[in-house]
Design a protein around this motif. Structure first.
Motif, PDB file in Angstrom:
ATOM      1  N   ALA A   1      21.705 -28.600 -23.845  1.00  0.00           N
ATOM      2  CA  ALA A   1      22.584 -29.765 -23.666  1.00  0.00           C
ATOM      3  C   ALA A   1      22.343 -30.510 -22.349  1.00  0.00           C
ATOM      4  CB  ALA A   1      24.053 -29.356 -23.805  1.00  0.00           C
ATOM      5  N   PRO A   2      22.234 -29.816 -21.196  1.00  0.00           N
ATOM      6  CA  PRO A   2      22.013 -30.551 -19.943  1.00  0.00           C
ATOM      7  C   PRO A   2      20.665 -31.271 -19.917  1.00  0.00           C
ATOM      8  CG  PRO A   2      22.761 -28.297 -19.492  1.00  0.00           C
ATOM      9  CD  PRO A   2      22.393 -28.362 -20.933  1.00  0.00           C
ATOM     10  N   GLN A   3      19.656 -30.677 -20.566  1.00  0.00           N
ATOM     11  CA  GLN A   3      18.319 -31.291 -20.566  1.00  0.00           C
ATOM     12  C   GLN A   3      18.263 -32.474 -21.529  1.00  0.00           C
ATOM     13  OE1 GLN A   3      18.687 -27.703 -20.559  1.00  0.00           O
ATOM     14  NE2 GLN A   3      18.504 -28.032 -18.352  1.00  0.00           N
ATOM     15  N   ILE A   4      18.940 -32.364 -22.680  1.00  0.00           N
ATOM     16  CA  ILE A   4      18.988 -33.489 -23.616  1.00  0.00           C
ATOM     17  C   ILE A   4      19.602 -34.697 -22.912  1.00  0.00           C
ATOM     18  CG2 ILE A   4      19.979 -34.333 -25.772  1.00  0.00           C
ATOM     19  CD1 ILE A   4      19.890 -31.355 -26.753  1.00  0.00           C
ATOM     20  N   GLU A   5      20.687 -34.460 -22.187  1.00  0.00           N
ATOM     21  CA  GLU A   5      21.367 -35.547 -21.474  1.00  0.00           C
ATOM     22  C   GLU A   5      20.471 -36.142 -20.387  1.00  0.00           C
ATOM     23  OE1 GLU A   5      25.456 -36.377 -18.880  1.00  0.00           O
ATOM     24  OE2 GLU A   5      25.061 -34.383 -19.688  1.00  0.00           O
ATOM     25  N   ALA A   6      19.757 -35.282 -19.652  1.00  0.00           N
ATOM     26  CA  ALA A   6      18.934 -35.752 -18.528  1.00  0.00           C
ATOM     27  C   ALA A   6      17.650 -36.443 -18.986  1.00  0.00           C
ATOM     28  CB  ALA A   6      18.592 -34.576 -17.614  1.00  0.00           C
ATOM     29  N   LEU A   7      17.058 -35.961 -20.088  1.00  0.00           N
ATOM     30  CA  LEU A   7      15.749 -36.461 -20.513  1.00  0.00           C
ATOM     31  C   LEU A   7      15.818 -37.635 -21.472  1.00  0.00           C
ATOM     32  CD1 LEU A   7      13.855 -33.070 -21.143  1.00  0.00           C
ATOM     33  CD2 LEU A   7      13.763 -34.500 -19.098  1.00  0.00           C
ATOM     34  N   SER A   8      16.859 -37.690 -22.317  1.00  0.00           N
ATOM     35  CA  SER A   8      16.863 -38.679 -23.393  1.00  0.00           C
ATOM     36  C   SER A   8      16.912 -40.141 -22.941  1.00  0.00           C
ATOM     37  CB  SER A   8      17.989 -38.393 -24.394  1.00  0.00           C
ATOM     38  OG  SER A   8      19.241 -38.383 -23.769  1.00  0.00           O
ATOM     39  N   PRO A   9      17.377 -40.464 -21.707  1.00  0.00           N
ATOM     40  CA  PRO A   9      17.266 -41.868 -21.295  1.00  0.00           C
ATOM     41  C   PRO A   9      15.818 -42.356 -21.161  1.00  0.00           C
ATOM     42  CG  PRO A   9      18.963 -40.776 -20.000  1.00  0.00           C
ATOM     43  CD  PRO A   9      18.246 -39.700 -20.772  1.00  0.00           C
TER      44      PRO A   9
END
Length: 270
Positions: free
Chosen positions: A36-44
């Motif tokens: 979850a933290p990586q999806i939020e950080a990378l998806s932009p």
């Protein structure tokens, strides 16, 4: 969640963001929320794809043809084909790294860069293999993960001294308790046996591209200790990043550090 039918079973996956593709391979016993933290950080900046392991999340049971980690790599490649993705940046943690490295060796032209986190490409040491197999037998016999085993299995994934009342720990413990008998017997136990009876492919690691490969490991990872990560980084010829204040699920225990390391790596390699 979108779904792809692979080897006759529904494979569910997250597909979020736009840009160069980042494929995240999860740990055994963890769903996509592990990232979850990586999806939020990378998806932009990236198109982030997270397949659920068989028997995990909403994915179907382990397909009958699945006999080895090579099959998991082949199935991940089939997902990329389904999505018409020619190249990906692959970040695999634990078993995600085990099949991820195999995918990179099987189809190097499809993997632009590779991050191996809290994983090991050697065979499981015999003592721990036998220990895990004894746990699988207990789960199989009970048709559930018995209450006493919950507090044996859950701590394996975290640094020593984690607050066992924390949401991270309690949510994971609850997820173990929630597995149905069918899911445990059809997918979780056989997948575990497949993982822990894997073949040693350390001798193939020099074939990976040292310039586009990164090894990372939680400083306090118990099942995959830093010594294993050091061994792999040396064989590949790439650098090693130790993640402070983190055990096996380093992506959740120190997400800020992991996010910064991944963003730095990807901006130079994706």
């Amino acid at each position: 969640m979108p779904v792809a039918v692979i080897d006759g079973q529904p494979l569910h996956y997250i597909d979020q963001g736009t840009g160069p593709v980042v494929l995240l391979g999860s740990s055994y016993l963890w769903g996509h929320d592990m990232w979850a933290p990586q999806i939020e950080a990378l998806s932009p900046q990236y198109r982030v794809i997270v397949p659920e392991l068989w028997g995990h999340g909403e994915s179907g049971p382990l397909p009958a043809p699945t006999r080895s980690l090579d099959d998991l790599a082949r199935q991940a490649l089939a997902l990329l084909d389904h999505l018409d993705i020619e190249q990906t940046n692959l970040v695999g943690l634990s078993v995600g790294g085990m099949w991820g490295a195999r995918l990179a060796l099987l189809a190097p032209q499809r993997v632009n860069s590779l991050v191996l986190m809290d994983t090991y490409l050697g065979a499981e040491p015999e003592a721990t293999r036998q220990y895990y197999f004894s746990l699988f037998k207990m789960i199989e016999d009970a048709g559930a993960i018995p209450e006493p085993l919950l507090d044996v299995i859950a701590p394996i994934f975290f640094r020593p001294g984690i607050d066992r009342e924390s949401a991270l720990y309690q949510d994971f413990r609850a997820s173990l308790q929630a597995y149905s008998r069918e899911r445990l017997l059809d997918s979780i136990v056989p997948l575990g046996r497949l993982i822990f009876s894997r073949e040693d492919i350390l001798d193939q690691l020099p074939r990976l591209d040292a310039d586009t490969t990164q090894v990372m490991c939680g400083e306090h990872d118990k099942p995959r200790p830093p010594a294993e990560a050091e061994e792999m980084a040396k064989l590949i010829g790439c650098s090693l990043i130790l993640i402070p204040e983190a055990g096996h699920i380093s992506a959740r225990e120190n997400p800020d550090f992991v996010n910064e390391a991944l963003l730095t790596f990807l901006v130079n390699n994706a």
